[in-house]
Design a protein around this motif. Structure first.
Motif, PDB file in Angstrom:
ATOM      1  N   ILE A 204       0.844  -1.205   0.000  1.00  0.00           N
ATOM      2  CA  ILE A 204       0.000   0.000   0.000  1.00  0.00           C
ATOM      3  C   ILE A 204       0.872   1.245   0.000  1.00  0.00           C
ATOM      4  O   ILE A 204       0.645   2.188  -0.783  1.00  0.00           O
ATOM      5  CB  ILE A 204      -0.949  -0.008   1.217  1.00  0.00           C
ATOM      6  N   THR A 205       1.883   1.254   0.847  1.00  0.00           N
ATOM      7  CA  THR A 205       2.787   2.407   0.937  1.00  0.00           C
ATOM      8  C   THR A 205       3.528   2.624  -0.365  1.00  0.00           C
ATOM      9  O   THR A 205       3.628   3.760  -0.854  1.00  0.00           O
ATOM     10  CB  THR A 205       3.786   2.204   2.090  1.00  0.00           C
ATOM     11  N   LEU A 206       4.052   1.565  -0.955  1.00  0.00           N
ATOM     12  CA  LEU A 206       4.790   1.692  -2.206  1.00  0.00           C
ATOM     13  C   LEU A 206       3.900   2.148  -3.348  1.00  0.00           C
ATOM     14  O   LEU A 206       4.301   3.001  -4.147  1.00  0.00           O
ATOM     15  CB  LEU A 206       5.468   0.367  -2.552  1.00  0.00           C
ATOM     16  N   CYS A 207       2.705   1.597  -3.432  1.00  0.00           N
ATOM     17  CA  CYS A 207       1.782   2.034  -4.489  1.00  0.00           C
ATOM     18  C   CYS A 207       1.473   3.516  -4.349  1.00  0.00           C
ATOM     19  O   CYS A 207       1.455   4.248  -5.335  1.00  0.00           O
ATOM     20  CB  CYS A 207       0.491   1.222  -4.454  1.00  0.00           C
TER      21      CYS A 207
ATOM     22  N   SER B  45       3.080   6.199  -7.042  1.00  0.00           N
ATOM     23  CA  SER B  45       2.019   6.571  -7.972  1.00  0.00           C
ATOM     24  C   SER B  45       2.214   8.008  -8.452  1.00  0.00           C
ATOM     25  O   SER B  45       2.473   8.904  -7.656  1.00  0.00           O
ATOM     26  CB  SER B  45       0.656   6.457  -7.282  1.00  0.00           C
ATOM     27  N   PRO B  46       2.076   8.230  -9.742  1.00  0.00           N
ATOM     28  CA  PRO B  46       2.173   9.603 -10.251  1.00  0.00           C
ATOM     29  C   PRO B  46       0.921  10.427  -9.942  1.00  0.00           C
ATOM     30  O   PRO B  46       0.892  11.622 -10.173  1.00  0.00           O
ATOM     31  CB  PRO B  46       2.365   9.422 -11.752  1.00  0.00           C
TER      32      PRO B  46
ATOM     33  N   GLY C 247      16.341   9.479  -8.134  1.00  0.00           N
ATOM     34  CA  GLY C 247      14.949   9.794  -7.821  1.00  0.00           C
ATOM     35  C   GLY C 247      14.090   8.554  -7.911  1.00  0.00           C
ATOM     36  O   GLY C 247      14.515   7.514  -8.390  1.00  0.00           O
ATOM     37  N   LYS C 248      12.860   8.690  -7.448  1.00  0.00           N
ATOM     38  CA  LYS C 248      11.976   7.531  -7.451  1.00  0.00           C
ATOM     39  C   LYS C 248      11.486   7.241  -8.864  1.00  0.00           C
ATOM     40  O   LYS C 248      11.273   8.160  -9.661  1.00  0.00           O
ATOM     41  CB  LYS C 248      10.804   7.747  -6.500  1.00  0.00           C
ATOM     42  N   PRO C 249      11.299   5.967  -9.195  1.00  0.00           N
ATOM     43  CA  PRO C 249      10.770   5.636 -10.512  1.00  0.00           C
ATOM     44  C   PRO C 249       9.291   5.989 -10.588  1.00  0.00           C
ATOM     45  O   PRO C 249       8.591   5.963  -9.581  1.00  0.00           O
ATOM     46  CB  PRO C 249      10.975   4.125 -10.607  1.00  0.00           C
ATOM     47  N   LYS C 250       8.837   6.342 -11.756  1.00  0.00           N
ATOM     48  CA  LYS C 250       7.423   6.651 -11.948  1.00  0.00           C
ATOM     49  C   LYS C 250       6.828   5.554 -12.831  1.00  0.00           C
ATOM     50  O   LYS C 250       7.222   5.373 -13.960  1.00  0.00           O
ATOM     51  CB  LYS C 250       7.253   8.012 -12.605  1.00  0.00           C
ATOM     52  N   ARG C 251       5.924   4.817 -12.274  1.00  0.00           N
ATOM     53  CA  ARG C 251       5.251   3.748 -12.999  1.00  0.00           C
ATOM     54  C   ARG C 251       3.760   4.035 -12.957  1.00  0.00           C
ATOM     55  O   ARG C 251       3.178   4.207 -11.898  1.00  0.00           O
ATOM     56  CB  ARG C 251       5.530   2.397 -12.340  1.00  0.00           C
TER      57      ARG C 251
ATOM     58  N   LEU D 209      -3.058   2.851 -10.345  1.00  0.00           N
ATOM     59  CA  LEU D 209      -4.345   2.148 -10.401  1.00  0.00           C
ATOM     60  C   LEU D 209      -5.109   2.156  -9.075  1.00  0.00           C
ATOM     61  O   LEU D 209      -6.324   2.402  -9.088  1.00  0.00           O
ATOM     62  CB  LEU D 209      -4.151   0.727 -10.917  1.00  0.00           C
ATOM     63  N   PRO D 210      -4.477   1.925  -7.913  1.00  0.00           N
ATOM     64  CA  PRO D 210      -5.257   2.001  -6.663  1.00  0.00           C
ATOM     65  C   PRO D 210      -5.807   3.411  -6.406  1.00  0.00           C
ATOM     66  O   PRO D 210      -6.933   3.550  -5.930  1.00  0.00           O
ATOM     67  CB  PRO D 210      -4.251   1.609  -5.579  1.00  0.00           C
ATOM     68  N   ILE D 211      -5.050   4.430  -6.743  1.00  0.00           N
ATOM     69  CA  ILE D 211      -5.522   5.804  -6.544  1.00  0.00           C
ATOM     70  C   ILE D 211      -6.685   6.101  -7.489  1.00  0.00           C
ATOM     71  O   ILE D 211      -7.690   6.694  -7.088  1.00  0.00           O
ATOM     72  CB  ILE D 211      -4.377   6.816  -6.769  1.00  0.00           C
ATOM     73  N   ILE D 212      -6.566   5.666  -8.729  1.00  0.00           N
ATOM     74  CA  ILE D 212      -7.659   5.848  -9.691  1.00  0.00           C
ATOM     75  C   ILE D 212      -8.903   5.113  -9.211  1.00  0.00           C
ATOM     76  O   ILE D 212     -10.022   5.632  -9.302  1.00  0.00           O
ATOM     77  CB  ILE D 212      -7.228   5.372 -11.094  1.00  0.00           C
ATOM     78  N   ALA D 213      -8.731   3.917  -8.662  1.00  0.00           N
ATOM     79  CA  ALA D 213      -9.866   3.145  -8.150  1.00  0.00           C
ATOM     80  C   ALA D 213     -10.565   3.877  -7.005  1.00  0.00           C
ATOM     81  O   ALA D 213     -11.798   3.914  -6.949  1.00  0.00           O
ATOM     82  CB  ALA D 213      -9.401   1.761  -7.695  1.00  0.00           C
ATOM     83  N   VAL D 214      -9.791   4.487  -6.106  1.00  0.00           N
ATOM     84  CA  VAL D 214     -10.392   5.254  -5.001  1.00  0.00           C
ATOM     85  C   VAL D 214     -11.188   6.434  -5.545  1.00  0.00           C
ATOM     86  O   VAL D 214     -12.312   6.691  -5.107  1.00  0.00           O
ATOM     87  CB  VAL D 214      -9.306   5.736  -4.006  1.00  0.00           C
TER      88      VAL D 214
END
Length: 112
Positions: free
Chosen positions: A26-29, A33-34, A84-88, A93-98
């Motif tokens: 959950i934390t990583l997503c 997340s962009p 820097g952090k990778p952007k995938r 998807l979890p944020i879009i779902a919320v």
């Protein structure tokens, strides 16, 4: 957010408990997340998630990981993701779902 690479490694570690792996995912997503749960263009609230939500998720995840596993992965992640952090986009998807669920609930409340 120097702990994110260590959380990533702990997520993949066999010695990490299942509950810690769930929180780590959950934390990583959320961290990678962009798309933010609350968009940054919303005054004040847009930055609250970066200031409160992400550190809280990290703190909870780190608490669930055993100390020896955390230290081992923290040392292993010292030079990981230097640029820097990778952007995938699939992390979004979890944020879009919320957001879709929230929009559906609003529409359902108004029209039904």
């Amino acid at each position: 957010m120097q702990q994110i690479p260590a959380v990533f490694l702990a997520f993949k570690d066999e010695d990490t408990p299942v509950l810690a792996k769930v929180m780590a995912s959950i934390t990583l997503c959320y961290a990678l997340s962009p798309i933010d749960l609350i968009p940054d263009f919303i005054p004040v609230l847009g930055y609250l998630d970066d200031v409160i939500l992400l550190p809280a998720l990290l703190a909870l995840t780190i608490r669930l990981i055993p100390k020896e596993v955390w230290e081992r992965n923290r040392r292993a992640s010292a030079d990981m993701w230097k640029g820097g952090k990778p952007k995938r986009w699939y992390y979004a998807l979890p944020i879009i779902a919320v957001w879709l669920l929230t929009l559906w609930l609003i529409i359902r409340t108004i029209w039904f």
